[in-house]
Design a protein around this motif. Structure first.
Motif, PDB file in Angstrom:
ATOM      1  N   TRP A 157       0.895  -0.683  -0.787  1.00  0.00           N
ATOM      2  CA  TRP A 157      -0.033  -0.033   0.383  1.00  0.00           C
ATOM      3  C   TRP A 157       0.865   1.374   0.179  1.00  0.00           C
ATOM      4  O   TRP A 157       2.488   1.560   0.898  1.00  0.00           O
ATOM      5  N   ARG A 217       0.423   5.784  -0.018  1.00  0.00           N
ATOM      6  CA  ARG A 217      -0.476   6.909  -0.251  1.00  0.00           C
ATOM      7  C   ARG A 217      -0.034   8.114  -0.484  1.00  0.00           C
ATOM      8  O   ARG A 217       1.346   8.737  -0.884  1.00  0.00           O
ATOM      9  N   VAL A 245       3.598   2.916   2.547  1.00  0.00           N
ATOM     10  CA  VAL A 245       3.095   2.643   4.032  1.00  0.00           C
ATOM     11  C   VAL A 245       2.978   1.190   4.481  1.00  0.00           C
ATOM     12  O   VAL A 245       3.811   1.379   5.535  1.00  0.00           O
ATOM     13  N   TYR A 298      -5.549   6.407  -1.220  1.00  0.00           N
ATOM     14  CA  TYR A 298      -4.230   4.896  -1.371  1.00  0.00           C
ATOM     15  C   TYR A 298      -4.466   3.656  -1.708  1.00  0.00           C
ATOM     16  O   TYR A 298      -5.229   4.079  -2.478  1.00  0.00           O
TER      17      TYR A 298
END
Length: 123
Positions: free
Chosen positions: A34, A36, A46, A91
Motif C-alpha cells: 500500500w 498513499r 505505507v 491510498y
C-alpha cells in the motif's frame, strides 16, 4: 494482474477504516503493498506484505496500521486504527512480479497499481 482498491471514506480522528485490494488473478506469488498520496505531496510507502506474510511498515503508521492478505480471496487488507488528519490521502495498492524485499518501499519498482481510494480524516 489488475488491482482494485476500496474501503475509503470520511472518518473522525481516532477512528478506524479497513481498506481492501482485490486482484483479478492469483496473488500467491506476489509481494503486495500500500502507498498513499496526500494533496501536493509525493506518493509514499505505507505498508507491504511479502509472499511469506512478513510485514513491513512506514514509521509513520507503525503500531496503528496492519496489513494482511487472504490469498484464497485474492485480497490484501489495510486495517487503519487511531487515524490522524495527516493520514488523509488517496491510498493505492500496488505490486510487481519483479519485486524483491529490499525494494518494497520504492514506488518506482512497481508496475501494477490499483485506482486508489480516498481516505479523509477530520479533526
Amino acid at each position: 494482474v489488475q488491482l482494485q482498491a476500496s474501503g475509503g471514506g470520511l472518518v473522525q480522528a481516532g477512528g478506524s477504516l479497513r481498506l481492501s485490494c482485490t486482484a483479478s488473478g492469483s496473488i500467491v506469488n506476489y509481494h503486495m503493498s500500500w502507498f498513499r498520496q496526500a494533496p501536493g505531496k509525493e506518493r509514499e510507502f505505507v505498508a507491504a506484505i511479502a509472499r511469506s506474510r512478513a510485514t513491513y511498515y512506514a514509521d509513520s503508521v507503525k503500531g496503528r496500521f496492519t496489513i494482511s492478505r487472504d490469498n484464497t480471496k485474492k485480497t490484501v487488507y489495510l486495517e487503519m486504527n487511531s487515524l490522524k488528519p495527516d493520514d488523509t490521502a488517496v491510498y493505492y495498492c500496488a505490486t510487481s512480479a519483479r519485486l524483491i524485499i529490499s525494494s518494497l518501499p520504492l514506488k518506482n519498482q512497481y508496475d501494477v497499481w490499483g485506482q486508489g481510494t480516498l481516505v479523509t480524516v477530520s479533526s
